[in-house]
Write an enzyme that holds these catalytic residues in place. Structure first.
Site, PDB file in Angstrom:
ATOM      1  N   GLU A  14       0.874  -1.162   0.000  1.00  0.00           N
ATOM      2  CA  GLU A  14       0.000   0.000   0.000  1.00  0.00           C
ATOM      3  C   GLU A  14       0.912   1.213   0.000  1.00  0.00           C
ATOM      4  OE1 GLU A  14      -2.273   3.181   0.414  1.00  0.00           O
ATOM      5  OE2 GLU A  14      -0.673   2.759   1.817  1.00  0.00           O
ATOM      6  N   CYS A  61      -5.451   4.738   5.601  1.00  0.00           N
ATOM      7  CA  CYS A  61      -5.179   3.498   4.880  1.00  0.00           C
ATOM      8  C   CYS A  61      -6.438   2.696   4.645  1.00  0.00           C
ATOM      9  CB  CYS A  61      -4.184   2.644   5.646  1.00  0.00           C
ATOM     10  SG  CYS A  61      -3.773   1.169   4.703  1.00  0.00           S
ATOM     11  N   CYS A  64      -5.423  -1.684   5.835  1.00  0.00           N
ATOM     12  CA  CYS A  64      -5.682  -1.982   7.254  1.00  0.00           C
ATOM     13  C   CYS A  64      -6.771  -0.994   7.675  1.00  0.00           C
ATOM     14  CB  CYS A  64      -4.423  -1.823   8.086  1.00  0.00           C
ATOM     15  SG  CYS A  64      -3.274  -0.597   7.475  1.00  0.00           S
ATOM     16  N   HIS A  68      -7.232   2.524  12.244  1.00  0.00           N
ATOM     17  CA  HIS A  68      -7.128   3.913  12.692  1.00  0.00           C
ATOM     18  C   HIS A  68      -8.426   4.374  13.343  1.00  0.00           C
ATOM     19  CE1 HIS A  68      -3.129   4.631  11.185  1.00  0.00           C
ATOM     20  NE2 HIS A  68      -3.463   3.971  10.092  1.00  0.00           N
ATOM     21  N   ARG A 461      -0.217  -4.608  10.969  1.00  0.00           N
ATOM     22  CA  ARG A 461       1.167  -4.252  10.658  1.00  0.00           C
ATOM     23  C   ARG A 461       1.983  -3.813  11.864  1.00  0.00           C
ATOM     24  NH1 ARG A 461      -2.134  -3.852   6.831  1.00  0.00           N
ATOM     25  NH2 ARG A 461      -1.578  -4.593   4.753  1.00  0.00           N
ATOM     26  N   SER A 484       4.032   1.334   9.904  1.00  0.00           N
ATOM     27  CA  SER A 484       4.985   1.383   8.796  1.00  0.00           C
ATOM     28  C   SER A 484       5.992   2.518   8.963  1.00  0.00           C
ATOM     29  CB  SER A 484       4.269   1.472   7.449  1.00  0.00           C
ATOM     30  OG  SER A 484       3.641   0.227   7.187  1.00  0.00           O
ATOM     31  N   CYS A 528       2.972  -0.388   4.422  1.00  0.00           N
ATOM     32  CA  CYS A 528       1.704   0.288   4.207  1.00  0.00           C
ATOM     33  C   CYS A 528       2.015   1.767   4.372  1.00  0.00           C
ATOM     34  CB  CYS A 528       0.730  -0.201   5.268  1.00  0.00           C
ATOM     35  SG  CYS A 528      -0.964  -0.022   4.791  1.00  0.00           S
ATOM     36  N   CYS A 531      -0.284   5.485   5.344  1.00  0.00           N
ATOM     37  CA  CYS A 531      -0.518   5.919   6.714  1.00  0.00           C
ATOM     38  C   CYS A 531       0.780   6.210   7.432  1.00  0.00           C
ATOM     39  CB  CYS A 531      -1.377   4.919   7.477  1.00  0.00           C
ATOM     40  SG  CYS A 531      -0.534   3.488   8.084  1.00  0.00           S
TER      41      CYS A 531
END
Lengths: 549, 312
Positions: A14, A61, A64, A68, A461, A484, A528, A531
């Site tokens: 991502e 994102c 996932c 958030h 993640r 990430s 990812c 984000c």
């Protein structure tokens, strides 16, 4: 000076990631990880109604996609001091569990598998032998020689059409691909099966989440879907969950165990030194998966104090400022990406939109491996049982987990452990409702004046933190430190590499024009990036009291 | 053997039953508002060879629209990717990386010049010549202009590419813009955050079937999906008329499925077919789960429809 290789774009992730490595004598000597997009969501959050933050930050994102929203709701609940009812906690845990159940197999099959599986080689496979291999590996249905012959024909027809689409111009035939044709064909079939299966896993996510991607159900104080606290919805979740558990047990885990023996070299490369997990799945005031950090690969989980988190901007496209806790960070984005006259990044200077988060000054890997390791060394029984089984099957010790292969195995282990536990939570929910509890939401008011809160989560993640400061019911400041950013962040001011940069050092490269091996380690982190890129605003007040769920 | 029969036989080989196949064709026909007689025509359209090339660009976005697309059923994502379209470039799914990925993009642009569908996901950062987003050493601003120049059609998937989306919300730190603003010409917009894959797939089928794009509203959205408001077809509409409203989440109205207008539902201002098709193969949708509609398929909804939990 070695040979410099740039991979941009990195596909099957991502977001927008660029990786540069310097190769000398067939091995990676140095590495730079760059996030190439800045959106500025935290600036957008300022001045808004805090209740809108879970919806806005969720747009960090779409992969996932729930995490958030959940972390954001937690930081608001911490700030306004509301405790959600038991039913809401279970529903939110079930929704978070479904996120893991969707994410990890998609990562393994659709984002990572093509680093290990050569689709072209599958065309040479004998379907009967493939069926024998598959049936020896698992009890999954639909593994007859006719099933594999049909997939082989489908791939053949696709290749013969001359329109290779997303499979064109990859590293097929690369010497680092080690699977025999039959294992490749088995994996190609499971790639397609998993593509169908993920649709169902997303449906599981939507049962209490309203839709996937971008769920609309969790709100500070609980959930909106009190009307779904009924036998119909819960049994739908339970039975769809069981289908997912069957897929994980009969396809995902057996595939990891079948492929790993061909790639045991990768249990020796790609490892990191420090690991951080925030813990997840609140049950009352406890966390089901433990919080902790591992320093210097020592098999011991140390306690985590969230005030020891700092971010460093030395190598990010932000105005320079000393490393600081998210609440004290002073950061301004510069004018954008800068390249030198050859179109290259200034690798000694600023080379990314990611910051460098550190825990007690240490660069930490986060994610399923960190979660699995912390749980394992903390004696988390459900995790330990599966880890021991996997290690025994592969005939390796726990040290093998500190690697690219370990990261990929850790993700599968984590997925299974969570999925099986979700079944228990489903039954807890039924018991709770039977007892007459129908509550799904606890009402609350914005406190007058200032309030601050932190929401920690451990999501597919890895370790995720949201921090909010509100004033008279408006957002004054908002920060996210996301998985990430921990994993893909750059060097810090001391020159300590970010985890993916560290993991890449020593990676063997057979052909610098086709750096397949780099992709293996980078993808093993499941980057990812959308984000991971964000800005933290200037702020003066320190957080004195934080409660983390 | 007729073409539709050939397609059907191919699907049967892959384990798709006649019932599944009819479900797909009927769903597409219903979504598009076509007569039942058109169902076999849809079968012909999806069997066309060579498969229609698609270049899918990721700009300033979150990949939620790609994820939504992968949730498609009837046809499933693998059918679309392997049998209906030829997805020449798509960063989330493609196997090739770096230089080889760039080559694929350029080869597709040259080979299918004037014939490919460009799908754009995400807004375009324009501040400082677009230096807030780069792929392969070029700004997103440069890339989208180059690839759009020779596209047969530009389809914006999601509210970001259609209207700017979340990164364009005030104060729009990177001066993110819609694709249409950047190109200076209209685009076909499948808005939503993310959009329902049914609407994207139905648009593609329409294009393959009739060789032209569907009729659009004044915001570039297909009328078959965006012609009516969420409120028009909401199953809770009767409660609105009767004055039965959820006042606080978790209250009696929540449990009885009353209207969410007073907790902020933006259904009356939002044009989309969510109340009819729902999401994830009809499992649920926001209003079904007791959550107000946030108006995500409308331009500037992050500013104009917020705050989301307050009645407007």
């Amino acid at each position: 000076m070695g040979n410099r290789i740039t991979i941009d774009p990195i596909p099957r992730i991502e977001g927008h990631l660029r990786i540069e490595v310097e190769v000398e004598n067939g091995k990676v000597k140095n590495a730079w990880s760059s996030g190439m997009l800045f959106r500025g969501l935290e600036l957008i959050l300022k001045g808004r109604d805090p209740r809108d933050a879970p919806l806005i930050t969720q747009r960090s994102c779409g992969v996932c996609t729930y995490v958030h929203q959940e972390a954001s709701v937690r930081c608001i609940e911490d700030a306004v001091k509301v405790k959600m009812p038991k039913n809401a906690q279970i529903l939110r845990n079930l929704t978070m569990a479904a996120q893991h159940i969707h994410d990890h197999p998609v990562h393994f099959y659709h984002l990572h598998a093509l680093d290990w599986v050569d689709i072209v080689s599958a065309l040479k496979a004998d379907p009967k032998k493939t069926a024998d291999l598959a049936n020896a590996a698992s009890n999954a249905p639909g593994q007859g020689s006719k099933d594999f012959a049909a997939v082989k024909e489908r791939v053949k027809a696709f290749v013969e059409s001359g329109q290779l689409g997303p499979f064109a111009n990859a590293y097929w035939g690369h010497p680092a691909y080690k699977l025999p044709p039959e294992a490749n064909l088995m994996a190609v079939k499971h790639y397609l099966d998993a593509l169908r299966n993920q649709v169902k896993a997303a449906q599981l996510h939507a049962i209490f989440g309203a839709k996937n991607p971008h769920l609309q159900t969790a709100v500070a104080g609980g959930v909106t879907c009190g009307n779904y606290l009924n036998a119909d919805r819960i049994s739908q979740y339970l039975f769809m969950l069981r289908e997912q558990i069957a897929f994980i047990e009969n396809v995902y885990i057996p595939d990891v165990l079948a492929v790993a023996p061909f790639y045991l070299d990768w249990a020796k490369v790609g490892g990191c030194t420090n690991f951080l997990a925030f813990g997840e799945f609140p049950i009352g005031d406890q966390l089901w998966q433990p919080r902790g950090w591992i320093k210097g690969k020592e098999l011991k989980a140390l306690p985590v104090d969230p005030t020891k988190i700092t971010e460093d901007v030395k190598h990010g496209w932000y105005k320079d400022s000393p490393p600081a806790h998210p609440y004290q960070g002073v950061t301004d984005p510069l004018d954008g990406i800068t390249l030198d006259k050859n179109g290259q990044l200034e690798s000694e200077g600023k080379y990314t939109f990611l910051k460098a988060p550190r825990y007690e000054g240490a660069s930490c890997e986060v994610g399923p491996l960190a979660r699995t390791l912390v749980s394992y060394v903390a004696g988390h029984k459900e995790t330990k049982d599966v880890v021991d089984l996997v290690l025994k099957t592969l005939k390796v010790g726990p040290e093998a987990l500190f690697s690219t292969l370990g990261r990929t195995a850790g993700r599968a282990i984590n997925c299974l452990v969570i999925a099986k536990q979700a079944e228990k939570w489903c039954l807890d929910l039924i018991e709770n409702i039977k007892g007459g509890d129908a509550k799904s939401y606890e009402a609350w008011q914005f406190p007058a004046g200032e309030a601050e809160g932190m929401g920690l989560a451990d999501v597919p993640r890895g370790a995720l933190g949201h921090w909010i400061r509100m004033k008279d019911g408006k957002i004054d400041n908002y920060q996210q430190v996301v998985p990430s950013t921990w994993n893909l962040g750059p060097r810090d001011e001391k020159g300590v590499l970010g985890p993916v940069e560290e993991a890449l050092i020593g990676t063997p490269i057979a052909d610098p024009k086709k750096p397949l091996e780099v992709l293996r380690t980078v993808h093993s982190f499941d980057p990812c990036i959308a984000c991971a890129v964000h800005v933290i605003d200037p702020q003066t007040n320190e957080v004195h009291k934080v409660r983390a769920l | 053997m007729g073409k539709e029969e050939e397609v059907f036989n191919r699907l049967v080989e892959k384990g798709v039953s006649r019932r599944d196949f009819m479900k797909f064709s009927t769903l597409m026909a219903a979504t598009l508002g076509l007569a039942p007689a058109m169902v076999p025509e849809i079968a012909k359209a999806v069997a066309a060879k060579p498969r229609t090339p698609v270049i899918w660009l990721h700009m300033a976005e979150c990949t939620g629209c790609s994820e939504a697309f992968l949730r498609s059923t009837y046809p499933w994502a693998d059918d679309i990717i392997l049998d209906v379209l030829s997805v020449e470039y798509h960063e989330t799914i493609m196997a090739a990386a770096g230089q080889q990925a760039e080559e694929n993009l350029h080869t597709a642009m040259a080979t299918y010049k004037g014939k490919y569908i460009l799908v754009v996901e995400g807004a375009i950062p324009t501040k400082n010549e677009g230096r807030y987003g780069m792929v392969g050493g070029k700004t997103m601003l440069q890339i989208v202009k180059e690839v759009a120049a020779d596209a047969a059609a530009v389809v914006c998937i999601g509210t970001c590419s259609a209207f700017g989306g979340v990164q364009a919300a005030k104060p729009n730190p990177t001066e993110a813009k819609s694709v249409s603003e950047v190109l200076g010409k209209p685009t076909l917009n499948i808005s939503g955050c993310p959009p329902n894959p049914v609407n994207f797939v139905a648009t593609v089928v329409h294009f393959l079937l009739l060789g032209k794009l569907p009729d659009l509203d004044d915001k570039g959205r297909p009328l078959f999906a965006y012609g009516q408001s969420i409120h028009d077809n909401c199953p809770r509409r009767a409660h609105y008329e009767d004055g039965n409203f959820v006042k606080v989440f978790g209250d009696e109205g929540t449990m009885k499925g009353w209207c969410l207008f007073e907790v902020g539902c933006k259904g009356p201002n939002t044009f989309n077919n969510c109340s009819l098709v729902q999401f994830n193969d009809g499992i649920s949708w926001p209003i079904g789960a007791g959550h107000p509609c946030i108006g995500c398929s409308e331009p500037n909804f992050w500013d104009d429809q917020a705050p989301f939990y307050v009645a407007k």
